[in-house]
Design a protein around this motif. Structure first.
Motif, PDB file in Angstrom:
ATOM      1  N   ILE A  65       1.116  -1.539  -0.472  1.00 60.12           N
ATOM      2  CA  ILE A  65       0.350  -0.199  -0.340  1.00 60.12           C
ATOM      3  C   ILE A  65       0.813   0.832   0.064  1.00 60.12           C
ATOM      4  CG2 ILE A  65      -1.685   1.316   1.283  1.00 60.12           C
ATOM      5  CD1 ILE A  65      -2.806  -1.585   1.864  1.00 60.12           C
ATOM      6  N   ALA A  66       2.093   1.281   1.187  1.00 60.14           N
ATOM      7  CA  ALA A  66       3.280   2.310   0.886  1.00 60.14           C
ATOM      8  C   ALA A  66       3.479   2.408  -0.853  1.00 60.14           C
ATOM      9  CB  ALA A  66       4.172   2.281   1.819  1.00 60.14           C
ATOM     10  N   ILE A  67       3.340   1.515  -1.543  1.00 59.15           N
ATOM     11  CA  ILE A  67       4.010   1.684  -3.241  1.00 59.15           C
ATOM     12  C   ILE A  67       3.152   2.411  -3.787  1.00 59.15           C
ATOM     13  CG2 ILE A  67       4.988   0.291  -4.787  1.00 59.15           C
ATOM     14  CD1 ILE A  67       6.470  -1.380  -2.970  1.00 59.15           C
ATOM     15  N   GLU A  68       1.959   2.017  -3.832  1.00 63.42           N
ATOM     16  CA  GLU A  68       0.830   2.869  -4.232  1.00 63.42           C
ATOM     17  C   GLU A  68       0.363   3.727  -4.319  1.00 63.42           C
ATOM     18  OE1 GLU A  68      -1.817  -0.818  -3.730  1.00 63.42           O
ATOM     19  OE2 GLU A  68      -1.359  -1.876  -4.927  1.00 63.42           O
ATOM     20  N   GLU A  69       0.618   4.269  -2.621  1.00 61.76           N
ATOM     21  CA  GLU A  69      -0.016   4.952  -2.469  1.00 61.76           C
ATOM     22  C   GLU A  69       1.309   6.226  -2.455  1.00 61.76           C
ATOM     23  OE1 GLU A  69      -3.145   6.014  -1.527  1.00 61.76           O
ATOM     24  OE2 GLU A  69      -3.403   4.512  -2.197  1.00 61.76           O
ATOM     25  N   ALA A  70       2.255   5.617  -3.383  1.00 63.56           N
ATOM     26  CA  ALA A  70       3.419   7.036  -3.595  1.00 63.56           C
ATOM     27  C   ALA A  70       4.032   7.466  -2.485  1.00 63.56           C
ATOM     28  CB  ALA A  70       3.370   8.026  -4.913  1.00 63.56           C
ATOM     29  N   CYS A  71       4.414   6.690  -1.277  1.00 69.71           N
ATOM     30  CA  CYS A  71       5.310   7.143   0.215  1.00 69.71           C
ATOM     31  C   CYS A  71       6.260   6.850  -0.545  1.00 69.71           C
ATOM     32  CB  CYS A  71       4.599   5.710   1.390  1.00 69.71           C
ATOM     33  SG  CYS A  71       2.684   6.313   1.714  1.00 69.71           S
ATOM     34  N   ASP A  72       7.065   7.512   0.635  1.00 69.17           N
ATOM     35  CA  ASP A  72       8.860   7.652   0.316  1.00 69.17           C
ATOM     36  C   ASP A  72       9.501   6.608   1.362  1.00 69.17           C
ATOM     37  OD1 ASP A  72       9.254  10.994   0.823  1.00 69.17           O
ATOM     38  OD2 ASP A  72       8.922   9.458   2.455  1.00 69.17           O
ATOM     39  N   PHE A  73       8.851   6.061   2.253  1.00 66.07           N
ATOM     40  CA  PHE A  73       9.584   5.395   3.664  1.00 66.07           C
ATOM     41  C   PHE A  73       8.556   4.582   4.067  1.00 66.07           C
ATOM     42  CE2 PHE A  73      13.088   7.174   5.862  1.00 66.07           C
ATOM     43  CZ  PHE A  73      13.683   5.812   6.370  1.00 66.07           C
ATOM     44  N   VAL A  74       9.088   3.197   4.090  1.00 70.48           N
ATOM     45  CA  VAL A  74       8.347   1.754   5.000  1.00 70.48           C
ATOM     46  C   VAL A  74       9.486   1.623   6.200  1.00 70.48           C
ATOM     47  CG1 VAL A  74       8.931   0.265   3.547  1.00 70.48           C
ATOM     48  CG2 VAL A  74       6.974  -0.228   4.405  1.00 70.48           C
ATOM     49  N   HIS A  75       8.247   0.956   7.172  1.00 69.91           N
ATOM     50  CA  HIS A  75       9.205   0.301   8.341  1.00 69.91           C
ATOM     51  C   HIS A  75       8.171  -1.390   8.584  1.00 69.91           C
ATOM     52  CE1 HIS A  75      11.459  -0.421  12.164  1.00 69.91           C
ATOM     53  NE2 HIS A  75      10.029  -1.137  12.337  1.00 69.91           N
ATOM     54  N   LEU A  76       9.613  -2.334   8.726  1.00 75.26           N
ATOM     55  CA  LEU A  76       9.128  -3.551   8.758  1.00 75.26           C
ATOM     56  C   LEU A  76      10.136  -4.189   9.872  1.00 75.26           C
ATOM     57  CD1 LEU A  76       9.708  -4.947   4.719  1.00 75.26           C
ATOM     58  CD2 LEU A  76       8.285  -3.757   5.819  1.00 75.26           C
ATOM     59  N   GLY A  77       8.601  -5.291  10.015  1.00 72.81           N
ATOM     60  CA  GLY A  77       9.300  -5.635  11.357  1.00 72.81           C
ATOM     61  C   GLY A  77       9.979  -7.359  11.102  1.00 72.81           C
ATOM     62  N   GLN A  78      10.796  -7.868  11.436  1.00 73.55           N
ATOM     63  CA  GLN A  78      11.074  -9.351  11.189  1.00 73.55           C
ATOM     64  C   GLN A  78       9.884 -10.505   9.754  1.00 73.55           C
ATOM     65  OE1 GLN A  78      14.367 -10.218  11.172  1.00 73.55           O
ATOM     66  NE2 GLN A  78      15.531  -8.311  11.221  1.00 73.55           N
ATOM     67  N   GLU A  79       9.085 -10.795  11.114  1.00 80.07           N
ATOM     68  CA  GLU A  79       8.276 -10.826   9.597  1.00 80.07           C
ATOM     69  C   GLU A  79       7.586 -10.317   8.858  1.00 80.07           C
ATOM     70  OE1 GLU A  79       4.994 -12.172  12.638  1.00 80.07           O
ATOM     71  OE2 GLU A  79       6.050 -12.870  14.103  1.00 80.07           O
ATOM     72  N   ASP A  80       7.477  -9.018   8.515  1.00 81.77           N
ATOM     73  CA  ASP A  80       7.058  -8.617   7.491  1.00 81.77           C
ATOM     74  C   ASP A  80       7.912  -8.783   6.573  1.00 81.77           C
ATOM     75  OD1 ASP A  80       4.411  -6.933   8.734  1.00 81.77           O
ATOM     76  OD2 ASP A  80       5.662  -7.236  10.085  1.00 81.77           O
ATOM     77  N   LEU A  81       9.243  -8.278   6.925  1.00 84.81           N
ATOM     78  CA  LEU A  81      10.093  -8.275   5.932  1.00 84.81           C
ATOM     79  C   LEU A  81      10.090  -9.350   5.062  1.00 84.81           C
ATOM     80  CD1 LEU A  81      13.244  -7.370   4.792  1.00 84.81           C
ATOM     81  CD2 LEU A  81      14.692  -8.013   6.815  1.00 84.81           C
ATOM     82  N   ALA A  82       9.938 -10.858   5.592  1.00 86.53           N
ATOM     83  CA  ALA A  82       9.887 -11.859   5.703  1.00 86.53           C
ATOM     84  C   ALA A  82       9.449 -12.623   4.684  1.00 86.53           C
ATOM     85  CB  ALA A  82      10.243 -13.085   6.385  1.00 86.53           C
ATOM     86  N   GLU A  83       8.493 -12.209   4.037  1.00 89.77           N
ATOM     87  CA  GLU A  83       7.358 -11.690   3.137  1.00 89.77           C
ATOM     88  C   GLU A  83       7.509 -10.562   1.994  1.00 89.77           C
ATOM     89  OE1 GLU A  83       3.082 -11.707   5.148  1.00 89.77           O
ATOM     90  OE2 GLU A  83       4.122 -13.893   6.363  1.00 89.77           O
ATOM     91  N   ALA A  84       8.163  -9.796   2.514  1.00 90.66           N
ATOM     92  CA  ALA A  84       8.037  -8.043   1.483  1.00 90.66           C
ATOM     93  C   ALA A  84       9.071  -8.488   0.395  1.00 90.66           C
ATOM     94  CB  ALA A  84       8.615  -7.409   2.403  1.00 90.66           C
ATOM     95  N   ASP A  85       8.434  -7.806  -0.629  1.00 92.14           N
ATOM     96  CA  ASP A  85       9.321  -7.888  -1.909  1.00 92.14           C
ATOM     97  C   ASP A  85      10.436  -6.855  -2.084  1.00 92.14           C
ATOM     98  OD1 ASP A  85      10.102  -8.247  -4.623  1.00 92.14           O
ATOM     99  OD2 ASP A  85       8.437  -8.144  -5.338  1.00 92.14           O
ATOM    100  N   ILE A  86      11.742  -7.230  -1.603  1.00 93.68           N
ATOM    101  CA  ILE A  86      12.742  -5.870  -1.156  1.00 93.68           C
ATOM    102  C   ILE A  86      13.123  -5.034  -3.009  1.00 93.68           C
ATOM    103  CG2 ILE A  86      14.791  -5.345   0.100  1.00 93.68           C
ATOM    104  CD1 ILE A  86      12.989  -6.140   1.548  1.00 93.68           C
TER     105      ILE A  86
END
Length: 201
Positions: A65-86
């Protein structure tokens, strides 16, 4: 990259509307378990307020959603990091902050080449139940030596009286939630944090 030494974390655009105009320059919107349409509305409001006051907005967890809303910074926890597309986060131009609590998580975080790393809890925190014991300020120094020049964020149990030891031990920014949101006068407490972090700004 340089972070403001005062890093506010709140759970609504209402808080951002209330406190960013006081002088906050770095804020994270951390909302859990809310419908997507509400989250998007909150992000849009937060973006507008932050843009109007020259404040850096960081979105917690919701990287798509941060990408789609054209944000410029995201913070991830470790569980979210494991599933995120870096790769997708980087391709969209977003900066990335990551949480760490122990050695293994630090190695995982460094592999993702983040723009900052957070360590916590430094002291006991009432924000949420955590399986990790308080790390202590000395751990900040160890983390900073290992991650430099990546900025280090201290989080967990912070208050203005603990800022000196936090920064002396290598933190670049001090994150706060309940010391402000549970204060009887959040605006006054925010001004105190801004003033007390001024020497590191």
């Amino acid at each position: 990259m340089k972070l403001d030494p005062f890093y506010l974390i709140v759970d609504s655009a209402d808080w951002i509307d209330r406190l960013v105009p006081v002088g906050v320059k770095l804020v994270q919107l951390r909302m859990k378990h809310v419908p997507e349409h509400r989250l998007r509305d909150e992000i849009r409001r937060a973006k507008a307020t932050c843009a109007a006051h020259g404040c850096q907005l960081i979105i917690n967890d919701y990287w798509q959603i941060a990408i789609e809303e054209a944000c410029d910074f995201v913070h991830l926890g470790q569980e979210d990091l494991a599933e995120a597309d870096i790769a997708a986060i980087r391709a969209a131009g977003l900066k990335l902050g990551l949480s760490t609590h122990d050695e293994g998580e630090l190695d995982t975080a460094l592999a993702a080449r983040p723009d900052y790393i957070a360590l916590g809890p430094v002291w006991p925190t009432i924000l949420k139940k955590m399986k990790w014991a308080p790390q202590g300020a000395e751990k900040l120094r160890d983390w900073k030596e290992r991650i430099a020049p990546i900025p280090l964020v201290a989080i967990g149990g912070l208050n203005p009286d603990r800022l000196q030891v936090v920064f002396e031990n290598g933190a670049d920014s001090a994150a706060v939630v309940t010391d402000i949101t549970l204060n009887a006068n959040p605006e006054a407490r925010t001004r105190e944090w801004i003033a007390r972090t001024a020497r590191w700004r």
